[in-house]
Enzyme design. Structure first.
Site, PDB file in Angstrom:
ATOM      1  N   PRO A 212       0.820  -1.273  -0.065  1.00 18.04           N
ATOM      2  CA  PRO A 212      -0.160  -0.011  -0.155  1.00 18.04           C
ATOM      3  C   PRO A 212       0.773   1.446   0.059  1.00 18.04           C
ATOM      4  CG  PRO A 212      -0.013  -0.963   2.184  1.00 18.04           C
ATOM      5  CD  PRO A 212       1.059  -1.948   1.359  1.00 18.04           C
ATOM      6  N   ASP A 384       5.985   2.671   2.173  1.00 17.04           N
ATOM      7  CA  ASP A 384       5.004   1.574   2.301  1.00 17.04           C
ATOM      8  C   ASP A 384       4.261   2.115   3.350  1.00 17.04           C
ATOM      9  OD1 ASP A 384       3.690  -0.469   3.445  1.00 17.04           O
ATOM     10  OD2 ASP A 384       5.528  -1.948   2.647  1.00 17.04           O
ATOM     11  N   HIS A 385       2.859   2.185   3.320  1.00 13.56           N
ATOM     12  CA  HIS A 385       2.206   2.897   4.470  1.00 13.56           C
ATOM     13  C   HIS A 385       2.136   2.204   5.497  1.00 13.56           C
ATOM     14  CE1 HIS A 385      -0.135   5.897   6.268  1.00 13.56           C
ATOM     15  NE2 HIS A 385      -1.100   6.338   5.225  1.00 13.56           N
ATOM     16  N   ARG A 386       2.450   0.770   5.440  1.00 11.01           N
ATOM     17  CA  ARG A 386       2.422  -0.235   6.650  1.00 11.01           C
ATOM     18  C   ARG A 386       3.380   0.244   7.317  1.00 11.01           C
ATOM     19  NH1 ARG A 386       2.684  -5.635   3.216  1.00 11.01           N
ATOM     20  NH2 ARG A 386       4.534  -4.393   2.418  1.00 11.01           N
ATOM     21  N   LEU A 388       5.326   3.401   7.622  1.00  7.83           N
ATOM     22  CA  LEU A 388       5.551   4.625   7.837  1.00  7.83           C
ATOM     23  C   LEU A 388       4.337   5.368   8.018  1.00  7.83           C
ATOM     24  CD1 LEU A 388       8.521   5.726   5.448  1.00  7.83           C
ATOM     25  CD2 LEU A 388       8.531   5.333   7.946  1.00  7.83           C
TER      26      LEU A 388
END
Lengths: 412, 458
Positions: A212, A384-386, A388
């Site tokens: 994501p 990577d939004h997981r 950060l």
């Protein structure tokens, strides 16, 4: 006693390698540490060094062959010595095909399974046998047209599962001499992807599908940055590129933002101890990303020299496999191509971030009512939004931007 | 509730029945709709019945040469037209019955009645109702073309399907149109005893074929007493007391008992209804995959006018079935042999000499006459030749044209070689059984390469 030469395991992920060239012939004397062959992994070409003194007794795997790691590819021993593998090699020849290295190379280039060729009675397949087979596998008309044009019909790309036809040869001829081809041609042409393009493609697709990712854009005032660079280049003997300075700025920003210098590990995030920055390099055969180790610890001249060396060897496909591994962050620079201003780079798994360097652009600003020209650098940061969140990612790109706008801090 | 099919094929001719069989072979549930007899024009009104009668005609002609071979008939042979008709009909019935057996063996439902396309997945079958289907193959075939001239609707002007039902030989027959059908039927009735005249608008018989074949056809037919008038246009047809009179544009007049109108065939578009299938110049427009402008609607065979030949229809039918079942396949129509049956047989594949000269800078011809072929001489049938046209740099075979006995068989060797891209070199070097008529093909290739040893050196 003869010692074996094996396909080396050069890198954790390496399972097989391709023999690109034998630098020594059978019967040549070799010295320990001397390069005897070139091996291609899925990432690079490396030299294989002899591990013993002696004579190259036999080459058991030919050029172009894909060999699993640790399998024997040659024997080194005393002159006249019989390598112990002869017995097994003979047994193997019955199931695969005994062929000279040249025969194997030609077969691999033409995409022919050697096993599909019948060796001459009691003998070994020679280059001529394979060439004869290729000629047979092209239609007579295709062979004649190719021959008349001094083109090897075996080198002509053809439809899978089909013989080489007139149309294939004509397509190859017209791509060889574009002037003779019709520039208005609307015919589709199929170009096979290189190994690197295929592998890169698979990785990009997986990353794109799995992560994501979010991309932040920033515009940094690079006016002073460029002035500083000019001063450095006017003074120093090493030409410092914009890229070099941005890499150093990035390394410094990563020091301050350790979550961006990390890799995803299952349900955890490993904050990496070292800052090893992958630098994307476009090559003739595809995109390679050599790793600049300990980027934060290198002096600017050292950093610049290291990057030039890595990029040069990437283009020549002379990187060692380990030089393509271990990155903790990646930088991709498209600024030098002109055209695009900014882009959304794809994260290099399992890393969590990638910095995109876009174009330099002059813009007009009002400063105290006076119009001034500032040169702005387009930056983008895909993360990577997981790993950060918005605050952390913004903090990182702001750090990069601040360093570019205060270039002396990059040098410090 | 009406059964739903994966594939509904309209038309039981070569394109249709092959498409149905091919679809069924690959696991589709298939219905084939046919209002008449299975087998289409080819089996019922074209290729097969004409070949049956041509065999009778050739047998009759041969008896004339028997005396020279030492076989003496004390009474001259006589044609029993009723028996000839029955023999021809037996051949037709046997083959159409064969098609039914094949369709049954693959569990293709045969729906009897006229069919009209109602939408991409909907076919209205007369007497059955609406049938829904995954895809539709419209193999509607073709019908005999007519000429817009006064008097053409006279009962004495027959179409090919009518003339094949005659049980009496007309005293005289006018064949309007010197194409394939006209030339074959002219030969049949000429051998049966009719006084035959062929009228052709173009300057030569068989204008679509290589000129060498036109010439030999005209010569042989003329020798057998067939009157050939080329470059003639027709003003009208008038019935007379004994038959009819053809009124020519130049004021001339030709009388005969019956006339055959053989000016070609045109697609039968009756199955299209008002479904919106695109038609241009009277032909259904398809792509190479046989798909029409409507997705899921395919049109192989004569209906698309690409090549109005049964063997081309077979190829198009198979391609259409694959395409309709989701495996798009092009109909390969590059090397379609064409044959005019009779004596001599005429057969072609590839380009004519004129077409080859227009398309290539340099061409070479190799011609080998059957008069120099051992088998032909021994069997006393030396009429004709093999003509091969090559591109001399690589020996590419551009066209092969054969006149003479067995041409319809010999041409397939040429078609196979051309499709496999063999060149004149390979053909010239391929050992052929001696003596055989096929040697003439090999020798013609050698002649084109300037190395034929069975022709005198220049």
């Amino acid at each position: 006693m003869a010692s074996s030469v094996i396909m080396p395991k050069a890198g954790m992920a390496m399972e097989e390698g391709v023999i690109v060239a034998w630098l020594k012939k059978e019967g040549d004397a070799v010295v320990r540490g001397e390069p005897i062959a070139e091996i291609e992994t899925d990432k690079a070409v490396m030299e294989l060094e002899a591990e013993a003194d002696g004579v190259l007794l036999t080459i058991t795997r030919g050029v172009g062959e894909k060999v699993p790691v640790t399998e024997v590819i040659a024997w080194i021993g005393k002159s006249g010595e019989i390598p112990p593998a002869t017995a097994t090699a003979t047994a193997k020849a019955a199931t695969t095909a005994a062929a000279t290295p040249a025969a194997r190379r030609i077969a691999v280039e033409a995409g022919i399974e050697l096993a599909s060729l019948l060796p001459p009675p009691g003998g070994v397949l020679h280059a001529d046998d394979v060439r004869r087979h290729i000629r047979k596998d092209a239609t007579p008309l295709a062979s004649r047209i190719a021959e008349a044009a001094a083109m090897d019909p075996g080198s002509v790309p053809r439809q899978e599962g089909s013989r080489t036809h007139k149309a294939d040869v004509e397509a190859a001829l017209s791509s060889r001499t574009p002037s003779s081809g019709d520039p208005q041609s609307t015919e589709d042409r199929r170009i096979p992807l290189t190994a690197i393009q295929r592998i890169t493609g698979e990785r990009l697709a997986r990353s794109h599908a799995e992560i994501p990712s979010v991309t932040l854009f920033a515009l940094a005032d690079a006016t002073r940055f460029l002035a500083v660079r000019k001063e450095l280049n006017d003074e120093g003997s090493i030409r410092i590129s914009v890229n070099d300075l941005v890499i150093r700025a990035c390394a410094k920003a990563l020091l301050a933002n350790p979550r961006a210098n990390a890799v995803i590990d299952g349900d955890g995030l490993i904050l990496k101890g070292g800052i090893h920055i992958g630098v994307a390099v476009a090559t003739d055969t595809g995109l390679l990303v050599p790793t600049l180790r300990d980027a934060a610890r290198l002096s600017l001249p050292d950093l610049s020299l290291r990057v030039k060396d890595l990029a040069g060897r990437a283009r020549a496909r002379r990187l060692r496999p380990e030089e393509l591994e271990g990155g903790t962050f990646t930088i991709s620079n498209i600024g030098m191509y002109g055209g695009a201003t900014s882009f959304t780079p794809i994260i290099n798994q399992p890393q969590v971030g990638i910095l995109g360097i876009g174009a330099l652009e002059e813009r007009l600003f009002l400063e105290a009512g006076v119009p001034v020209v500032r040169t702005m650098l387009h930056l983008s940061f895909s993360f990577d939004h997981r790993a950060l969140d918005g605050a952390e990612s913004s903090s990182f790109i702001k750090a990069v931007k601040d360093l570019i706008e205060r270039p002396l801090l990059i040098l410090s | 509730m009406m059964k739903e099919y994966d594939l509904v094929v309209v038309g039981g001719g070569p394109a249709g029945y092959i498409a149905a069989l091919h679809g069924a072979l690959h696991g589709a549930s298939v219905a084939l709709v046919e209002s008449g007899e299975l087998g289409g024009t080819c089996l019922n009104r074209g290729c097969i019945p004409t070949k049956a009668w041509l065999q009778t005609a050739e047998a009759l002609l041969e008896t004339r040469d028997w005396a020279s071979r030492g076989i003496v008939l004390d009474t001259p042979p006589r044609l029993d037209m009723k028996a000839a008709l029955a023999s021809k009909d037996r051949a037709v019935r046997r083959l159409t019955g064969g098609v039914k057996t094949l369709l049954d063996s693959r569990k293709v439902d045969i729906l009897r009645g006229r069919a009209v396309l109602k939408g991409p997945r909907l076919v209205d079958v007369e007497g059955v109702g609406l049938v829904t289907t995954g895809a539709v193959i419209l193999a509607g075939g073709s019908i005999s073309a007519r000429l817009p001239i006064p008097g053409v609707d006279s009962k004495r002007v027959l179409l090919s399907e009518d003339i094949l039902a005659l049980d009496k030989v007309p005293a005289s027959l006018l064949v309007i149109g010197g194409g394939v059908i006209g030339v074959e039927i002219a030969q049949i009735f000429s051998a049966f005893g009719s006084a035959v005249t062929i009228i052709e608008l173009e300057q030569r018989l068989l204008p679509a074929m290589d000129e060498g074949l036109s010439t030999i056809a005209a010569e042989t037919l003329a020798r057998r007493g067939v009157n050939i008038r080329t470059g003639v246009s027709i003003a009208g047809i008038a019935e007379t007391k004994e038959g009819l009179a053809l009124l020519l544009a130049d004021g001339g007049r030709i009388e005969a008992e019956l006339a055959l109108l053989s000016v070609g065939r045109r697609p039968d578009l009756s199955c299209l209804g008002d479904s919106g299938v695109k038609v241009e110049k009277g032909r259904v427009v398809t792509d190479e995959f046989m798909e029409t402008n409507l997705k899921g609607v395919f049109a192989p065979g004569d209906i698309n006018g690409r090549k109005m030949l049964a063997h081309a229809a077979f190829a198009m039918g198979e391609a259409a079935a694959d395409s309709a079942l989701g495996k798009p396949r092009r109909a390969e129509l590059d090397y379609v042999p064409s044959v005019v049956y009779g004596k001599p047989e005429l057969a072609s594949v590839g380009r004519s000499e004129a077409e080859a000269r227009a398309a290539y800078d340099r061409v070479e011809l190799g011609v080998f006459p059957f008069a120099a072929n051992g088998r032909a001489v021994a069997s006393g049938d030396t009429e004709g030749f093999v003509k091969i046209i090559i591109e001399p740099r690589h020996g590419e075979i551009l066209g092969v044209h054969i006149a003479g006995a067995g041409a319809s068989e010999l041409i397939n060797e040429a078609a196979a070689l051309m499709r496999l891209e063999a060149t004149a070199h390979e053909l010239a070097d391929t050992m052929h059984a001696h003596p055989s008529r096929s040697e003439a093909l090999m020798e013609a290739a050698a002649a084109a390469l300037g190395r034929c040893l069975h022709l005198p050196g220049k």
